[in-house]
Design a protein around this motif. Structure first.
Motif, PDB file in Angstrom:
ATOM      1  N   ASP A 201      37.581  47.241  85.139  1.00 14.61           N
ATOM      2  CA  ASP A 201      38.499  47.625  86.227  1.00 14.61           C
ATOM      3  C   ASP A 201      39.076  46.379  86.895  1.00 14.61           C
ATOM      4  OD1 ASP A 201      37.968  50.249  85.704  1.00 14.61           O
ATOM      5  OD2 ASP A 201      36.507  50.502  87.317  1.00 14.61           O
ATOM      6  N   GLU A 202      38.203  45.398  87.103  1.00 18.64           N
ATOM      7  CA  GLU A 202      38.637  44.140  87.707  1.00 18.64           C
ATOM      8  C   GLU A 202      39.704  43.483  86.826  1.00 18.64           C
ATOM      9  OE1 GLU A 202      35.804  41.876  90.243  1.00 18.64           O
ATOM     10  OE2 GLU A 202      35.695  40.608  88.455  1.00 18.64           O
ATOM     11  N   ALA A 203      39.443  43.431  85.528  1.00 17.92           N
ATOM     12  CA  ALA A 203      40.388  42.810  84.591  1.00 17.92           C
ATOM     13  C   ALA A 203      41.719  43.545  84.596  1.00 17.92           C
ATOM     14  CB  ALA A 203      39.798  42.807  83.181  1.00 17.92           C
ATOM     15  N   MET A 204      41.653  44.879  84.545  1.00 14.28           N
ATOM     16  CA  MET A 204      42.889  45.667  84.431  1.00 14.28           C
ATOM     17  C   MET A 204      43.733  45.564  85.700  1.00 14.28           C
ATOM     18  SD  MET A 204      42.603  46.704  81.382  1.00 14.28           S
ATOM     19  CE  MET A 204      43.311  48.178  80.716  1.00 14.28           C
ATOM     20  N   SER A 205      43.072  45.523  86.861  1.00 19.88           N
ATOM     21  CA  SER A 205      43.840  45.582  88.110  1.00 19.88           C
ATOM     22  C   SER A 205      44.455  44.236  88.491  1.00 19.88           C
ATOM     23  CB  SER A 205      42.953  46.087  89.254  1.00 19.88           C
ATOM     24  OG  SER A 205      41.934  45.142  89.519  1.00 19.88           O
ATOM     25  N   MET A 206      43.878  43.123  87.994  1.00 22.49           N
ATOM     26  CA  MET A 206      44.329  41.817  88.478  1.00 22.49           C
ATOM     27  C   MET A 206      45.242  41.052  87.524  1.00 22.49           C
ATOM     28  SD  MET A 206      40.695  40.531  89.962  1.00 22.49           S
ATOM     29  CE  MET A 206      41.219  38.982  90.641  1.00 22.49           C
ATOM     30  N   SER A 207      45.159  41.340  86.241  1.00 19.37           N
ATOM     31  CA  SER A 207      45.684  40.389  85.250  1.00 19.37           C
ATOM     32  C   SER A 207      47.106  40.672  84.798  1.00 19.37           C
ATOM     33  CB  SER A 207      44.790  40.420  84.009  1.00 19.37           C
ATOM     34  OG  SER A 207      43.444  40.509  84.386  1.00 19.37           O
ATOM     35  N   ASP A 208      47.805  39.594  84.442  1.00 17.69           N
ATOM     36  CA  ASP A 208      49.056  39.733  83.690  1.00 17.69           C
ATOM     37  C   ASP A 208      48.719  39.978  82.222  1.00 17.69           C
ATOM     38  OD1 ASP A 208      50.692  39.056  85.937  1.00 17.69           O
ATOM     39  OD2 ASP A 208      50.113  36.962  85.644  1.00 17.69           O
ATOM     40  N   LEU A 209      47.711  39.238  81.729  1.00 18.54           N
ATOM     41  CA  LEU A 209      47.258  39.388  80.347  1.00 18.54           C
ATOM     42  C   LEU A 209      45.737  39.447  80.317  1.00 18.54           C
ATOM     43  CD1 LEU A 209      49.462  36.766  78.429  1.00 18.54           C
ATOM     44  CD2 LEU A 209      49.712  39.256  78.355  1.00 18.54           C
ATOM     45  N   VAL A 210      45.208  40.199  79.367  1.00 12.64           N
ATOM     46  CA  VAL A 210      43.760  40.303  79.186  1.00 12.64           C
ATOM     47  C   VAL A 210      43.436  39.928  77.739  1.00 12.64           C
ATOM     48  CG1 VAL A 210      41.769  41.868  79.181  1.00 12.64           C
ATOM     49  CG2 VAL A 210      43.549  42.137  80.911  1.00 12.64           C
ATOM     50  N   ALA A 211      42.422  39.052  77.568  1.00 15.10           N
ATOM     51  CA  ALA A 211      41.903  38.754  76.234  1.00 15.10           C
ATOM     52  C   ALA A 211      40.537  39.421  76.134  1.00 15.10           C
ATOM     53  CB  ALA A 211      41.778  37.250  76.042  1.00 15.10           C
ATOM     54  N   VAL A 212      40.437  40.443  75.279  1.00 18.08           N
ATOM     55  CA  VAL A 212      39.156  41.128  75.099  1.00 18.08           C
ATOM     56  C   VAL A 212      38.374  40.381  74.018  1.00 18.08           C
ATOM     57  CG1 VAL A 212      37.985  43.302  74.553  1.00 18.08           C
ATOM     58  CG2 VAL A 212      40.209  43.343  75.719  1.00 18.08           C
ATOM     59  N   MET A 213      37.161  39.939  74.378  1.00 21.61           N
ATOM     60  CA  MET A 213      36.366  39.132  73.454  1.00 21.61           C
ATOM     61  C   MET A 213      35.147  39.885  72.943  1.00 21.61           C
ATOM     62  SD  MET A 213      36.496  35.245  74.974  1.00 21.61           S
ATOM     63  CE  MET A 213      35.681  34.592  73.501  1.00 21.61           C
ATOM     64  N   LYS A 214      34.772  39.575  71.715  1.00 21.16           N
ATOM     65  CA  LYS A 214      33.564  40.129  71.101  1.00 21.16           C
ATOM     66  C   LYS A 214      33.057  39.112  70.086  1.00 21.16           C
ATOM     67  CE  LYS A 214      32.107  43.923  68.095  1.00 21.16           C
ATOM     68  NZ  LYS A 214      32.422  44.003  66.660  1.00 21.16           N
ATOM     69  N   ASP A 222      46.654  40.936  75.301  1.00 22.53           N
ATOM     70  CA  ASP A 222      47.825  41.767  75.595  1.00 22.53           C
ATOM     71  C   ASP A 222      47.863  42.091  77.083  1.00 22.53           C
ATOM     72  OD1 ASP A 222      50.123  43.213  74.814  1.00 22.53           O
ATOM     73  OD2 ASP A 222      49.100  43.930  73.009  1.00 22.53           O
ATOM     74  N   THR A 223      48.905  42.826  77.479  1.00 25.08           N
ATOM     75  CA  THR A 223      48.959  43.288  78.870  1.00 25.08           C
ATOM     76  C   THR A 223      47.888  44.370  79.059  1.00 25.08           C
ATOM     77  OG1 THR A 223      50.507  45.067  78.353  1.00 25.08           O
ATOM     78  CG2 THR A 223      51.467  42.927  78.961  1.00 25.08           C
ATOM     79  N   PRO A 224      47.423  44.563  80.300  1.00 23.58           N
ATOM     80  CA  PRO A 224      46.443  45.636  80.537  1.00 23.58           C
ATOM     81  C   PRO A 224      46.947  46.994  80.038  1.00 23.58           C
ATOM     82  CG  PRO A 224      46.614  44.245  82.481  1.00 23.58           C
ATOM     83  CD  PRO A 224      47.690  43.794  81.532  1.00 23.58           C
ATOM     84  N   GLN A 225      48.245  47.263  80.248  1.00 24.67           N
ATOM     85  CA  GLN A 225      48.815  48.556  79.827  1.00 24.67           C
ATOM     86  C   GLN A 225      48.720  48.724  78.312  1.00 24.67           C
ATOM     87  OE1 GLN A 225      50.164  46.285  81.775  1.00 24.67           O
ATOM     88  NE2 GLN A 225      50.913  47.240  83.664  1.00 24.67           N
ATOM     89  N   ALA A 226      49.071  47.666  77.567  1.00 21.89           N
ATOM     90  CA  ALA A 226      49.059  47.758  76.103  1.00 21.89           C
ATOM     91  C   ALA A 226      47.633  47.879  75.573  1.00 21.89           C
ATOM     92  CB  ALA A 226      49.754  46.537  75.502  1.00 21.89           C
ATOM     93  N   ILE A 227      46.697  47.162  76.192  1.00 22.36           N
ATOM     94  CA  ILE A 227      45.308  47.232  75.739  1.00 22.36           C
ATOM     95  C   ILE A 227      44.767  48.647  75.932  1.00 22.36           C
ATOM     96  CG2 ILE A 227      42.986  46.548  76.508  1.00 22.36           C
ATOM     97  CD1 ILE A 227      43.976  43.666  76.391  1.00 22.36           C
TER      98      ILE A 227
END
Length: 367
Positions: A201-214, A222-227
């Protein structure tokens, strides 16, 4: 984002960080454009903090290159890199006043004293704590201390700010308040923020871009919306938001449509809903993702995809109801719906969703 020729704030090229035989960062190439808020998101142990510490210089890389503001800093110690780090535990100097704490980095850069004073005043205004300059950190609340740590990191004017779960120690209400504040400080200063969290939730609400790592790799940037709407892997689909993952088979595929078999039914879904980078072929086992809020009950409109099943459990959450269902074929489905018109817990129900609400995930991208 500015013009194409602007220098990225941070670049990592084929960065590997090994601890013995374990690759904590596994060949990560990442470009962070200047002035954006990027979040590294993922479960504990996925490598996000190690990547941040490598950029800061606290965790030297095994191989690869790190550029900051167009300069190769791969072999430079932390204090020579134009980045500053903000930690969860504030790391303020307890016996220095708030003003001295904030001005510390500027002193290290040998800025003239009048300039440091001006800078400290500007920072205290920025974090909306103009009156606490004379106090010591121990006299402040946790939220105030975190604001001071932020001001101290920003004061020497770094190219980028690196934030390692900085809100993790705060209670929920304060955490949400500081999320808004961090975002607005990032906007008003135009600084590049690279933020680490395991809280989606923190990542989605604050970011222009999010890198999901595993497992030391970036699964999707990508953008939170696209992810959320177009996850690149089943792992991303399941990690970001609640997701229904339904096993299916791809019967046919052409340029426009995918014909899919699910529990003996044939569904037609736009081919554009294949969101994984690997294109499946006819006959392949695939996974369909549908978000709980996209599943509806009752009479299906024309063209909708339908399944039958039964309600297993219901949880009342104020303005909405969370329902756990099971399809005739035994697949578990979560539904978020409004109260009212609830089906009987025992009876069979039909649920449906729009074809364009489905994401098709190919199986070469395992969760």
């Amino acid at each position: 984002m500015g013009m194409a020729e602007t220098t990225p704030a941070i670049e990592t090229r084929n960065v590997i960080k090994s601890f013995g035989s374990v690759r904590a960062i596994d060949d990560v190439s990442l470009t962070v454009e200047s002035g954006i808020f990027l979040t590294l998101l993922g479960p504990s142990g996925c490598g996000k903090s190690t990547l941040l510490r490598s950029i800061a210089g606290f965790s030297p890389v095994t191989s690869g290159t790190i550029m900051v503001g167009g300069r190769d800093v791969t072999h430079q110690p932390p204090h020579l890199r134009p980045v500053n780090m903000v930690f969860q535990d504030y790391a303020l100097f307890p016996h220095m006043s708030v003003r001295r704490n904030i001005g510390f980095g500027c002193e290290m850069k040998a800025m003239p004293k009048p300039e440091i004073e001006k800078r400290v005043d500007a920072m205290l205004d920025l974090i909306r704590l103009p009156a606490v300059g004379h106090r010591e950190p121990g006299e402040l609340s946790g939220g105030q201390r975190q604001r001071v740590a932020l001001a101290r990191a920003l004061a020497p004017d770094p190219v980028s700010l690196l934030l390692d779960e900085p809100l993790g120690a705060l209670d929920l209400k304060l955490r949400i308040e500081l999320q808004h504040e961090l975002k607005s400080i990032q906007r008003s200063t135009g600084k590049t923020f690279v933020f680490v969290t395991h809280d989606q939730d923190e990542a989605m609400s604050m970011s222009d871009l999010v890198a999901v790592m595993k497992d030391g790799r970036i699964e999707q940037l990508d953008t939170p919306q696209a992810i959320y709407a177009r996850p690149a892997t089943a792992f991303v689909a399941g990690f970001v938001g609640a997701a229904n993952l339904i096993p299916a088979r791809l019967a046919q595929l052409d340029a426009d449509n995918a014909l899919i078999t699910v529990e003996g039914r044939d569904w037609q879904v736009p081919a554009s809903r294949i969101t994984t980078s690997h294109m499946p072929s006819a006959g392949d086992a695939i996974t369909l993702m549908i978000r709980p809020e996209d599943v509806a009950l009752g009479q299906a409109p024309e063209g909708a995809l339908t399944l039958t099943g039964k309600v297993a459990d219901q949880t009342f959450l104020g303005g909405r109801i969370h329902m756990g269902c099971e399809t005739a074929g035994g697949t578990k489905i979560m539904i978020e719906t409004r109260p009212g018109g609830m089906p009987d817990a025992d009876g069979a129900i039909d649920f449906h969703f729009r074809p364009d609400a489905v994401a098709i995930l190919s199986h070469s991208e395992k969760a």
